[in-house]
Design a protein around this motif. Sequence first.
Motif, PDB file in Angstrom:
ATOM      1  N   GLN A 139       0.806  -1.227   0.000  1.00  0.00           N
ATOM      2  CA  GLN A 139       0.000   0.000   0.000  1.00  0.00           C
ATOM      3  C   GLN A 139       0.837   1.274   0.000  1.00  0.00           C
ATOM      4  O   GLN A 139       0.305   2.377   0.073  1.00  0.00           O
ATOM      5  N   VAL A 140       2.172   1.107  -0.051  1.00  0.00           N
ATOM      6  CA  VAL A 140       3.040   2.283  -0.051  1.00  0.00           C
ATOM      7  C   VAL A 140       3.759   2.341  -1.393  1.00  0.00           C
ATOM      8  O   VAL A 140       4.428   1.387  -1.795  1.00  0.00           O
ATOM      9  N   THR A 141       3.607   3.449  -2.102  1.00  0.00           N
ATOM     10  CA  THR A 141       4.077   3.508  -3.482  1.00  0.00           C
ATOM     11  C   THR A 141       5.388   4.258  -3.668  1.00  0.00           C
ATOM     12  O   THR A 141       6.101   4.022  -4.628  1.00  0.00           O
ATOM     13  N   HIS A 142       5.721   5.174  -2.754  1.00  0.00           N
ATOM     14  CA  HIS A 142       6.899   6.011  -2.978  1.00  0.00           C
ATOM     15  C   HIS A 142       7.857   5.983  -1.796  1.00  0.00           C
ATOM     16  O   HIS A 142       7.432   5.933  -0.644  1.00  0.00           O
ATOM     17  N   PRO A 143       9.156   6.030  -2.105  1.00  0.00           N
ATOM     18  CA  PRO A 143      10.144   6.159  -1.025  1.00  0.00           C
ATOM     19  C   PRO A 143      10.006   7.531  -0.364  1.00  0.00           C
ATOM     20  O   PRO A 143       9.111   8.308  -0.726  1.00  0.00           O
ATOM     21  N   ILE A 144      10.905   7.827   0.585  1.00  0.00           N
ATOM     22  CA  ILE A 144      10.921   9.124   1.266  1.00  0.00           C
ATOM     23  C   ILE A 144      10.691  10.233   0.244  1.00  0.00           C
ATOM     24  O   ILE A 144      11.370  10.282  -0.770  1.00  0.00           O
ATOM     25  N   SER A 145       9.766  11.127   0.528  1.00  0.00           N
ATOM     26  CA  SER A 145       9.405  12.099  -0.490  1.00  0.00           C
ATOM     27  C   SER A 145       9.191  13.491   0.100  1.00  0.00           C
ATOM     28  O   SER A 145       9.269  13.684   1.310  1.00  0.00           O
TER      29      SER A 145
END
Length: 444
Positions: A171-177
């Motif tokens: 459910q998590v699509t992006h690294p630290i952003s």
Amino acid sequence: MKSSRSVYILLSLVVAVATFLVTMLLMNISERKQEARQTYFPLANLTEDTVDPAEWGKNFPRQYDGYRRTVDTERTRYGGSEAFQKLDENPRLRRIFAGYAFSLDYREERGHAYSLQDQDETERTRMRPQPGSCIHCHGSVIPLYRKTGGGDVMKGFEIIGPLPFAEVREQVTHPISCVDCHNPETLAIRVTRPGFLNGIRALKKSQGIDDYDPNTMATRQEMRSFVCGQCHVEYYFAGDNKLVTYPWANGLKVEEIEAYYDEIGFSDWTHAETGAPLLKAQHPEFELWSQGIHARSGVACADCHMPYMREGALKVSDHHVRSPLLNIERACLTCHPFPATEMKARAEAIQQRNAKLLVRAEEALIALFDEVKAARAAGATDSQLAEALRLHRKAQFRADFINAENSMGFHAPQEAARILGEAIDYARQGQLAALRLRRRPPER
Ligand code: HEC
Ligand code: HEC
Ligand code: HEC
Ligand code: HEC
Ligand code: HEC
């Protein structure tokens, strides 16, 4: 008469030229100011749910460019961005972490762009069950916490923690952003991690400050370190719901953190060779930095790891977060009036001394393991070995604290040396305690 007339013409000319130059200068300044003011033309509508850095990049292309360069993989003498296997580089570590997931796979870290991918790839998640809490510092997870908690981030954080890693990871699509460090409306830097908010509150409480909220009470310079302290810190998973917790209620020094764990009787695992209940230290950059001369002088993480660069009239923070030793001109020379080669030599001198002491500490630990094993083979019981195992725990937490910290001592050289000195002393005391069990008492 004739001469006074030519003086007059000359003077008018000079005045005209000067006026022209001043006008040009003013125009240039006003243009530059305009440029500086118009840092962006909003193209994308950013909200709390905008986790995709490319969307932010439409409004802030310079910062996005820097962020994207965190995929670079350049190595430095003691750090850098190449994910080499630390267990092969330093074979002592396999014995030091015997019985724990870190003896399977332990790599040098790399840039923020890899923070989710490296978690997917490590044997520590592939071979061992891990909780959803792992994502806390590796992805843009706050919108998921908010959604899961029905609008309450803290509640979602508590629900997500104990779920299986794979289930949360999907459910998590992006690294630290961007949204992890910036308010999407005001762009102000801010802290979002629940673990940090709880941890810093506990720390401030121990200093007599109640209900501390960094987002409203910290100075801008403090925030330039707090944003990093959200993740670059020692942590553990508390209780059955695996709550990400920063052990700061007694302070940030290694012995204060150790005292916290001792008080609650916590250990990460039992050492496969000695049987000691041990602690694993994890990237305590914020803690070690806080004990050093740079922190004391008010120098923040961002000063060295995200230094300003000039682009026209704009001052842009370098969002290519990386080793400052790959960027010495901007990272160090703004404050230190020496050539880059000299600053590099100073940093590496500190690191080399630290690395040598660290080897001594690890060798002392190995000697302790061998002596405990020999004592067991000779019939020593657990209760006889208790003192040696107590000393093993103390020695290993200290050596690991400096090994797991990613600056190889640079963030606080004297503090690092003190900690390693104690590690060596505790390890040798533990070795002696075990040795005494094998030696017959001297004849009277
Ligand atoms: C005075 C400058 C300075 C400050 C302030 C500073 N660092 Fe560093 N940091 C360094 C240097 C120098 C290294 C060593 C880099 C190397 O060995 O390549 C380093 C290494 C690191 C690394 C490992 C980088 C790598 O490439 O392996 C991390 C992570 C890090 N620092 C995080 C932090 C955090 C978080 C803070 C604030 C709590 C901080 N640093 C404050 C200078 C600084
Ligand atoms: C408190 C924040 C935090 C939590 C929670 C966290 N990490 Fe990390 N992780 C980091 C930071 C910061 C780094 C980079 C510094 C380093 O590697 O020492 C990192 C690096 C890594 C790396 C790359 C380097 C390596 O160790 O091989 C892996 C893989 C990793 N973490 C896996 C995990 C797993 C698995 C969990 C859950 C058990 C976890 N992380 C939980 C902050 C965190
Ligand atoms: C949301 C958590 C989080 C925040 C916030 C964060 N980091 Fe990281 N950082 C990580 C993780 C995780 C890694 C390791 C990624 C990997 O190895 O895959 C990392 C890696 C790094 C590295 C290693 C880069 C390299 O090229 O080797 C540096 C340096 C660093 N961070 C510094 C900082 C600084 C400075 C800040 C604050 C401005 C900061 N980080 C904020 C989690 C975070
Ligand atoms: C790890 C934390 C972190 C992340 C992630 C991050 N920033 Fe920043 N950003 C900072 C810090 C620290 C500053 C300096 C702020 C200050 O000194 O007030 C900054 C400053 C800025 C500024 C103000 C101008 C400047 O350059 O100083 C903009 C615009 C910006 N960031 C955009 C972005 C965008 C777009 C992204 C994503 C692509 C992003 N940031 C990701 C920490 C972060
Ligand atoms: C924002 C300013 C600033 C930046 C950036 C900065 N320093 Fe410093 N540095 C200081 C101050 C202040 C001191 C304390 C000494 C003093 O007061 O003269 C210091 C001290 C040092 C010392 C002596 C440490 C000791 O234990 O006595 C070294 C070595 C050093 N810096 C290296 C670096 C390196 C390498 C970088 C770049 C990665 C760097 N500094 C970046 C301000 C800075």
